[in-house]
Design a protein around this motif. Structure first.
Motif, short mmCIF file in Angstrom:
data_model
loop_
_atom_site.label_atom_id
_atom_site.label_comp_id
_atom_site.label_asym_id
_atom_site.label_seq_id
_atom_site.Cartn_x
_atom_site.Cartn_y
_atom_site.Cartn_z
N GLY B 16 0.87 -1.13 0.06
CA GLY B 16 -0.14 -0.23 -0.01
C GLY B 16 0.74 1.14 -0.07
N LEU B 17 1.82 1.36 0.76
CA LEU B 17 2.79 2.32 0.92
C LEU B 17 3.52 2.86 -0.52
CD1 LEU B 17 4.44 1.94 4.41
CD2 LEU B 17 2.47 3.67 3.71
N ALA B 18 3.99 1.82 -1.13
CA ALA B 18 4.51 1.79 -2.17
C ALA B 18 3.65 2.20 -3.18
CB ALA B 18 5.25 0.50 -2.68
N ALA B 19 2.38 1.69 -3.42
CA ALA B 19 1.58 2.26 -4.50
C ALA B 19 1.27 3.53 -4.31
CB ALA B 19 0.44 1.22 -4.38
N ALA B 20 0.89 3.78 -3.27
CA ALA B 20 0.41 5.34 -2.78
C ALA B 20 1.38 6.21 -3.19
CB ALA B 20 -0.39 5.40 -1.45
N SER B 21 2.70 5.98 -2.59
CA SER B 21 3.76 6.82 -2.97
C SER B 21 3.94 7.19 -4.42
CB SER B 21 5.13 6.38 -2.28
OG SER B 21 4.95 6.00 -0.94
N ARG B 22 4.12 6.00 -5.18
CA ARG B 22 4.31 6.12 -6.63
C ARG B 22 3.18 6.93 -7.23
NH1 ARG B 22 8.27 5.47 -10.41
NH2 ARG B 22 8.92 3.63 -9.61
N LEU B 23 1.99 6.63 -7.11
CA LEU B 23 0.67 7.50 -7.63
C LEU B 23 0.78 8.90 -7.19
CD1 LEU B 23 -2.11 4.82 -6.81
CD2 LEU B 23 -1.11 5.61 -9.01
N ILE B 299 -10.51 -2.72 -9.96
CA ILE B 299 -10.04 -3.30 -8.70
C ILE B 299 -8.67 -3.66 -8.97
CG2 ILE B 299 -10.50 -4.45 -6.51
CD1 ILE B 299 -13.43 -4.04 -7.17
N PHE B 300 -7.58 -3.48 -8.28
CA PHE B 300 -6.42 -4.00 -8.00
C PHE B 300 -6.21 -4.86 -6.95
CE2 PHE B 300 -4.15 -2.77 -12.03
CZ PHE B 300 -5.10 -1.88 -12.55
N ALA B 301 -5.33 -6.05 -6.87
CA ALA B 301 -4.93 -6.60 -5.59
C ALA B 301 -3.37 -6.39 -5.68
CB ALA B 301 -5.22 -7.94 -5.56
N LYS B 317 5.11 -5.18 -6.14
CA LYS B 317 3.70 -5.37 -6.66
C LYS B 317 2.86 -4.07 -6.52
CE LYS B 317 3.64 -10.30 -6.99
NZ LYS B 317 2.95 -11.49 -6.39
N GLY B 318 3.09 -3.39 -5.44
CA GLY B 318 2.28 -2.22 -5.09
C GLY B 318 2.60 -1.35 -6.18
N GLU B 319 4.00 -1.03 -6.48
CA GLU B 319 4.44 -0.05 -7.67
C GLU B 319 4.03 -0.64 -8.96
OE1 GLU B 319 7.56 2.09 -7.72
OE2 GLU B 319 8.27 1.84 -5.63
N LEU B 320 4.03 -1.59 -9.25
CA LEU B 320 3.25 -2.25 -10.48
C LEU B 320 1.95 -1.98 -10.56
CD1 LEU B 320 5.37 -5.73 -10.97
CD2 LEU B 320 5.53 -3.64 -12.13
N ALA B 321 1.20 -2.24 -9.67
CA ALA B 321 -0.29 -1.86 -9.80
C ALA B 321 -0.39 -0.33 -9.79
CB ALA B 321 -1.04 -2.22 -8.47
N LEU B 323 1.57 1.98 -11.18
CA LEU B 323 2.13 2.09 -12.76
C LEU B 323 1.03 2.03 -13.89
CD1 LEU B 323 5.88 0.73 -13.13
CD2 LEU B 323 4.94 3.23 -12.65
N GLU B 324 0.22 0.68 -13.60
CA GLU B 324 -0.53 0.52 -14.49
C GLU B 324 -2.02 1.61 -14.19
OE1 GLU B 324 -1.53 -0.75 -17.20
OE2 GLU B 324 -3.56 -1.53 -17.19
N THR B 325 -2.19 1.83 -13.15
CA THR B 325 -3.20 2.66 -12.67
C THR B 325 -3.01 4.21 -13.24
OG1 THR B 325 -3.47 1.57 -10.65
CG2 THR B 325 -4.23 3.68 -10.72
N ALA B 326 -1.83 4.41 -13.41
CA ALA B 326 -1.22 5.77 -13.78
C ALA B 326 -1.50 5.77 -15.36
CB ALA B 326 0.09 6.02 -13.34
N ARG B 327 -1.08 4.46 -15.97
CA ARG B 327 -1.35 4.48 -17.34
C ARG B 327 -2.77 4.50 -17.86
NH1 ARG B 327 -3.08 1.52 -21.24
NH2 ARG B 327 -4.03 -0.06 -20.00
N CYS B 328 -3.50 4.02 -17.07
CA CYS B 328 -5.10 4.00 -17.16
C CYS B 328 -5.48 5.39 -17.11
CB CYS B 328 -5.87 3.08 -16.34
SG CYS B 328 -5.49 1.40 -16.53
N LEU B 329 -5.07 6.03 -16.08
CA LEU B 329 -5.33 7.58 -15.87
C LEU B 329 -4.87 8.62 -16.72
CD1 LEU B 329 -5.37 7.57 -11.96
CD2 LEU B 329 -7.53 7.83 -13.44
N GLY B 330 -4.04 7.80 -17.85
CA GLY B 330 -3.53 8.82 -18.77
C GLY B 330 -2.30 9.75 -18.41
N ILE B 331 -1.65 9.14 -17.47
CA ILE B 331 -0.51 9.79 -17.03
C ILE B 331 0.85 9.29 -17.55
CG2 ILE B 331 0.84 10.40 -14.61
CD1 ILE B 331 -1.48 12.07 -15.00
N LEU B 332 0.80 8.02 -17.55
CA LEU B 332 2.04 7.44 -18.22
C LEU B 332 1.68 6.84 -19.48
CD1 LEU B 332 3.63 5.33 -15.25
CD2 LEU B 332 4.48 7.54 -16.16
N PRO B 333 2.40 7.10 -20.49
CA PRO B 333 2.30 6.27 -21.93
C PRO B 333 2.60 4.87 -21.55
CG PRO B 333 4.27 7.52 -22.06
CD PRO B 333 3.48 7.95 -20.73
#
Lengths: 100, 475
Positions: B16-23, B299-301, B317-321, B323-333
């Motif tokens: 959770g910490l890694a995912a939130a930090s990255r986003l 929903i990601f796990a 895995k938090g970071e990977l989720a 990154l994909e979330t950011a792509r979906c939101l149009g932030i990352l190609p």
């Protein structure tokens, strides 16, 4: 049962109707264990005493009345002035006497 | 505070910490909801308030959490502690309770990082006061600096059991015995798993050091132990067990049990995520793609809640989720997402080398037939193994039907403590496969909350009424 390696600042609470001092900066469950209070409740189904088992919010064995609501003691930080009721006395009359 | 976020991360452990930090670092509006009153999850519990002594004692594996926590604080991710999520929906809606009030918010994406829990394995007397999880004892040490000062027995199986044992030996705890249920001879299936593990000698050496420390101490270490039973009536007074045809008894005022860890999956089951059975580790986990996305788009796990691979893997895995979330939101190609993911995938691969060996060495071997009838299975509702056997013998072979008849899984813990063993018992007694025996249905609220919270909550613009909150979920 447990000893605390470093004493933390104490908080005053009302535990089962009695003014008590518990170590602060931790969950209610940990604070009670630190003071040797291992029984957290009587099982409503078997009537037998329970003690906290998982300490991470899974098992609900530390469910007790905290400030008027049934809460998981392991997930609730102990605070100054908390009113904690474990309802662990065997019968209702004892409970009343104790509270008085 | 706004009711709509780009992403909501549930859980503030490594994933959770890694995912939130990255986003947040990518400039997205992310809210982290964590049920504990301090961040860190279980592995990094109390990380922001730990003393120097605790850091020295718990070593580098724990100290890594400090870096993670500092990154999270600096990232600008919003964070609410003591926030108990009690419902999520495939459209990104989330209901949660905090300080006596419930709220309904929405995330364009949800990353659920609910972590792992100790596998609950019933045995006679496991519900006596004084019998606690070994992980629970570890939590008490991290959170409150508590250490057992009564004679105790450590029983069960798995690397964390041995880790906890070595920590207690170092602290000079009065350990009467370590009862290891791992078979004396390692299973043959472990042999082919050795070569990849050799790529991580650092990891293997840690294990060797733990075993040496246990063997050099004066604590009796017994392997291949079966039929463990906690003795006592109002409180635990001792342990009885068997090793071969020898009966062992020990006096103890505390028993620490541990049988490995399993994903904490209630949230995924409530949402209706597709679940899969991992046979070698005997647990259910949500089905995810290699970014952690479940069968629901939003929903990601991430982390051990998706499948147990430990703290480092959880972080990646938090970071990977994220990154994909950011792509979906149009932030990352896409190419940038993949470029950022590459080193994470490499690190993940390296971290995984020893895992098949560990999994094979400590594969769970729960023998449901060996449990005496009087063993309490469901602690909340006081349902025994015998009660389950009786119902299964009458022809009921599905866990939800068994639950309706016996009440096993209907108490406040909602089947968290009895569910896994219930399925094993139903499967073994009826002869059906564990997949066929099924998985307990989970409905909101995920955790009991006072009804007045639901009655008074703000449902947001699209909420029609509290009754709709509990409209039937999957199945």
């Amino acid at each position: 049962m447990f000893k605390q390696q470093h004493p933390t600042k104490a908080v005053s609470v009302l535990l089962d109707g009695r003014p008590s001092s518990l170590p602060g900066g931790m969950s209610v469950a940990a604070a009670l264990l630190a003071t040797g209070e291992i029984v957290s409740r009587l099982s409503p189904s078997s009537g037998k005493p329970c003690s906290p088992h998982c300490l991470m919010g899974i098992c609900y064995e530390c469910l007790m009345e905290i400030d008027g609501y049934q809460r998981q003691a392991c997930m609730t930080e102990v605070q100054e002035g908390m009113v904690i009721n474990r309802n662990i006395l065997k019968n209702k009359e004892d409970q009343h006497e104790h509270a008085a | 505070m706004s009711m709509q976020h780009d992403a909501v991360v549930i859980g503030a452990g490594p994933a959770g910490l890694a995912a939130a930090s990255r986003l947040a670092e990518l400039g997205l509006d992310v809210l982290t909801l964590d049920e504990q009153f301090r961040l860190g999850g279980q592995i990094y519990r109390h990380i922001e308030k730990a003393s120097d002594q605790q850091f020295r004692f718990l070593g580098d594996d724990y100290a890594r959490g400090q870096i993670l926590a500092a990154r999270f604080r600096k990232s600008g991710a919003k964070y609410e502690s003591s926030a108990t999520v009690w419902q999520i929906e495939p459209d990104g809606s989330i209901c949660y309770s905090r300080h006596g009030k419930s709220k309904r918010i929405k995330g364009s994406y949800i990353i659920a990082a609910t972590g792992a829990m100790e596998r609950p394995v019933p045995l006679p007397g496991w519900n006596l006061p004084g019998v606690i999880g070994a992980g629970a004892a570890n939590n008490l040490a991290k959170e409150a600096g508590l250490q057992p000062d009564v004679p105790l027995v450590i029983a069960g199986s798995g690397p964390l059991l041995l880790l906890e044992a070595t920590q207690l030996i170092k602290k000079g705890a009065k350990i009467e015995a370590i009862l290891d249920t791992t078979p004396q001879i390692p299973p043959l299936s472990a042999a082919p798993k050795i070569p990849p593990a050799l790529l991580r000698t650092d990891f293997l050496l840690k294990g060797v050091a733990m075993m040496q420390m246990i063997r050099r101490s004066s604590v009796p270490y017994l392997k291949g132990v079966t039929d463990i039973r906690c003795l006592g009536s109002e409180q635990v007074t001792g342990v009885e067990a068997r090793q071969g045809d020898r009966t062992l008894t020990f006096d103890a005022k505390m028993v620490l049990l541990h049988f490995g860890v399993i994903p904490n999956t209630h949230i995924f089951r409530q949402a209706g995520c597709r679940m899969a059975w991992k046979n070698d580790q005997r647990y259910w986990h949500p089905v995810c793609d290699n970014w952690g996305r479940t069968n629901f788009e939003r929903i990601f796990a991430a982390g051990d809640g998706a499948a147990v691979y430990g703290a480092l893997a959880a972080e990646y895995k938090g970071e990977l989720a994220a990154l994909e979330t950011a792509r979906c939101l149009g932030i990352l190609p896409e190419y940038e997402r993949d470029a950022l993911a590459a080193p994470l995938r490499a690190a993940l691969k390296k971290d995984m080398y020893p895992r098949p060996l560990i999994d094979a060495l400590f594969s769970p071997h729960f023998d449901a037939t060996a449990l005496p009838d009087e063993t309490v299975l469901c602690r909340c509702e006081h349902v025994t193994v015998g009660d389950i056997r009786k119902v299964v013998a009458e022809g009921v072979h599905e866990v939800n039907e068994v639950k309706i008849i016996t009440r096993s899984g209907m108490g406040p813990c909602q089947g968290r403590m009895c569910g896994p063993a219930l399925a094993e018992i139903v499967a073994s007694e009826s002869g059906v496969s564990i997949q066929k025996a099924g998985l307990l249905n989970i409905r909101p609220p995920l955790k009991p909350i006072p009804l007045d919270e639901v009655a008074t909550m703000d449902l947001g613009p699209d909420g029609s009424g509290p009754a709709n909150l509990f409209k039937n979920q999957s199945k």
